[in-house]
Scaffold this motif. Structure first.
Motif, short mmCIF file in Angstrom:
data_model
loop_
_atom_site.label_atom_id
_atom_site.label_comp_id
_atom_site.label_asym_id
_atom_site.label_seq_id
_atom_site.Cartn_x
_atom_site.Cartn_y
_atom_site.Cartn_z
N ASN A 31 -19.55 -29.55 10.40
CA ASN A 31 -19.76 -30.82 11.14
C ASN A 31 -21.17 -30.90 11.71
OD1 ASN A 31 -17.25 -31.76 10.59
ND2 ASN A 31 -16.34 -31.12 12.54
N ASN A 32 -21.69 -29.78 12.22
CA ASN A 32 -23.06 -29.75 12.75
C ASN A 32 -24.06 -30.13 11.66
OD1 ASN A 32 -22.22 -28.86 15.26
ND2 ASN A 32 -22.73 -26.70 14.90
N ILE A 33 -23.87 -29.56 10.48
CA ILE A 33 -24.80 -29.80 9.36
C ILE A 33 -24.73 -31.28 8.95
CG2 ILE A 33 -25.19 -29.28 6.91
CD1 ILE A 33 -24.11 -26.40 7.55
N GLN B 48 -29.24 -36.08 14.58
CA GLN B 48 -28.87 -35.54 15.89
C GLN B 48 -27.56 -34.77 15.80
OE1 GLN B 48 -28.77 -39.00 18.37
NE2 GLN B 48 -30.91 -38.76 18.94
N CYS B 49 -27.38 -33.89 16.76
CA CYS B 49 -26.14 -33.12 16.78
C CYS B 49 -25.91 -32.63 18.22
CB CYS B 49 -26.27 -31.92 15.83
SG CYS B 49 -24.91 -30.78 15.95
N PRO B 50 -24.74 -32.85 18.76
CA PRO B 50 -24.49 -32.42 20.16
C PRO B 50 -24.59 -30.91 20.32
CG PRO B 50 -22.46 -33.22 19.12
CD PRO B 50 -23.58 -33.53 18.17
N ASN B 51 -24.48 -30.18 19.22
CA ASN B 51 -24.55 -28.72 19.31
C ASN B 51 -25.93 -28.17 18.95
OD1 ASN B 51 -21.87 -28.58 20.08
ND2 ASN B 51 -21.16 -28.54 17.95
N ASN C 158 -16.85 -31.51 2.35
CA ASN C 158 -17.91 -32.30 2.97
C ASN C 158 -19.24 -32.26 2.22
OD1 ASN C 158 -16.79 -33.23 5.74
ND2 ASN C 158 -16.11 -31.11 5.52
N GLY C 159 -19.22 -31.76 1.01
CA GLY C 159 -20.43 -31.78 0.19
C GLY C 159 -21.50 -30.78 0.61
N VAL C 160 -21.07 -29.69 1.23
CA VAL C 160 -22.03 -28.63 1.58
C VAL C 160 -21.69 -27.39 0.75
CG1 VAL C 160 -23.01 -27.21 3.43
CG2 VAL C 160 -22.17 -29.51 3.96
N THR C 161 -22.69 -26.90 -0.01
CA THR C 161 -22.46 -25.72 -0.84
C THR C 161 -23.05 -24.50 -0.14
OG1 THR C 161 -22.76 -27.14 -2.74
CG2 THR C 161 -22.80 -24.77 -3.16
N PHE C 162 -22.26 -23.46 -0.04
CA PHE C 162 -22.77 -22.23 0.57
C PHE C 162 -22.98 -21.18 -0.52
CE2 PHE C 162 -20.45 -24.22 4.09
CZ PHE C 162 -21.44 -24.20 5.07
N VAL D 148 -31.22 -24.14 10.93
CA VAL D 148 -30.60 -22.83 11.15
C VAL D 148 -29.25 -23.12 11.79
CG1 VAL D 148 -30.71 -20.64 12.42
CG2 VAL D 148 -32.81 -21.62 11.48
N ALA D 149 -28.18 -22.89 11.04
CA ALA D 149 -26.84 -23.14 11.57
C ALA D 149 -26.24 -21.80 12.00
CB ALA D 149 -25.97 -23.80 10.51
#
Ligand code: NAI
Length: 345
Positions: free
Chosen positions: A313-315, A323-326, A23-27, A72-73
């Motif tokens: 998914n949140n990010i 927006q994010c439901p969480n 999903n293109g997110v680097t940690f 902040v996830a």
């Protein structure tokens, strides 16, 4: 997008790497916890990914805001380690509201069975070919009354597991569930009635100002003598000193603890070569009728998979739609609970 991942453990990496890459997110994985001293590591990142014992207090939030960190996830459900009021208007806070409520409820039952059937003692004995049964007498769960404090996602599953064992359930919740209320074998009562009527008490409510030390000296005195206490929720729901006193006085028959008030100093790490400086924890662990696990109730493959998937998914949701439901509301609820629909302004 680049995220600084704090308090990394080996079991976190595979799932986050996979969902991140897809999903293109680097940690960037850091072993250290997030706190005032380590927050500088978050410089240059879009967000931070944190767990239960990372510190997201006002000072940390101010530094993150200063660095331009936007998210902040939380890769957990509880958010008592985040100063939500201070975060308002500065930084988005998202969480994983449920990753496997079954994992936690099943762990609570595993602890209870281990305790009541003295599996922890039997395991050690048979390792030394000591097959004596003396001192291993337990008691049937069938017909016993379990008090469940907090009947949300985890509490309800725990209730169903207990009903499967033929137990009676006394429940206490600030917001009782209509569905559970009409379930045979379950009765909602006031807290004092639950304390007085339960053979076993299991905690499944969040840690808030209101619930801190919910189980303290007074509550313990109101319990049935010999009660078994299970805490898989948050350590500070229980006053550890009062618990220790209750065990010494035999008011508490056994304790099953997956969480501990001061766990952030010790849990999740190998401290076997260190001197245990927390006398209360050392004393609790030394008790034959206390079982302590290191905040591992969530730790199943299914939960780890869900945690990574939901966090990514949140990010993505926040970055694409804003927006994010969480997303957590500054009032400490969820975005859905927030009446004006604006948790961040
Ligand atoms: P949930 O939000 O679905 O349920 C919490 C319930 O507690 C709700 O029904 C709520 O009304 C009730 N509650 C809130 N304040 C209360 C009060 N003052 N008195 C009585 N009840 C109150 O949460 P969920 O998913 O069931 O999780 C429960 C707790 O379990 C979390 O807050 C977290 O601290 C803990 N947890 C522990 C894990 C572990 O690995 N040991 C993993 C995941 C969660």
């Amino acid at each position: 997008m680049k995220f600084a991942f704090f308090d990394t453990k080996p079991y976190d990496k595979p799932h986050f790497e996979r969902y991140g890459q897809e999903n293109g997110v680097t940690f960037k994985f850091f072993e250290t916890k997030l706190n005032e001293d380590t927050v500088k590591l978050a410089h240059g990142f879009h967000g931070v990914c944190v767990f239960v014992n990372d510190t997201v207090n006002a000072a940390v939030i101010d530094r993150l805001h200063e660095f331009g960190v936007k998210i902040v996830a939380l890769r957990c459900a509880g958010f008592n380690n985040v100063d939500m009021k201070h975060a308002f208007g500065k930084i988005h806070v998202v969480r994983v509201p449920a990753y496997s409520p079954y994992a936690v409820a099943e762990h609570a039952m595993a602890l209870l069975l281990a305790s009541t059937r003295k599996i922890h003692k039997a395991f050690n004995r048979s390792k030394e070919f000591n097959f004596s049964l003396a001192g291993l007498t337990g008691f049937d769960l069938y017909g016993k009354t379990v008090g469940v404090i907090g009947t949300g996602k985890i509490g309800r599953i725990f209730v169903n597991i207990c009903l499967g064992f033929g137990m009676k359930v006394l429940a206490y919740d600030k917001f009782p569930s209509k569905e559970l209320e009409s379930t045979a074998g379950v009765k909602y009562v006031e807290l004092d009635e639950l304390l007085a009527g339960s053979d076993i008490i299991s905690l499944h409510c969040p840690l808030t100002e209101e619930t801190q030390h919910l189980i303290g000296k007074e509550a313990i005195e109101k319990c049935k003598k010999g009660v078994v206490l299970i805490n898989t929720s948050r350590g500070a729901l229980v006053d550890s000193e009062a618990l220790l006193a209750g065990i010494k006085s035999r008011q508490i028959g056994a304790a099953c603890l997956d969480v501990y008030e001061e766990e952030s100093d010790w849990f999740f790490e190998d401290n076997s070569a260190n001197i245990m400086e927390d006398d209360t924890l050392a004393r609790l662990i030394s008790m034959p009728n206390v079982i302590v696990t290191s905040h591992q109730a969530f730790l199943t493959e299914e939960a780890l998979e869900n945690i990574a998937e939901t966090t990514v998914n949140n990010i993505i949701s926040l970055s694409k739609t804003g927006q994010c439901p969480n997303e957590l509301c500054y009032r400490g609820g969820t975005a859905e609970d927030c009446k004006d629909g604006k948790c961040f302004a």
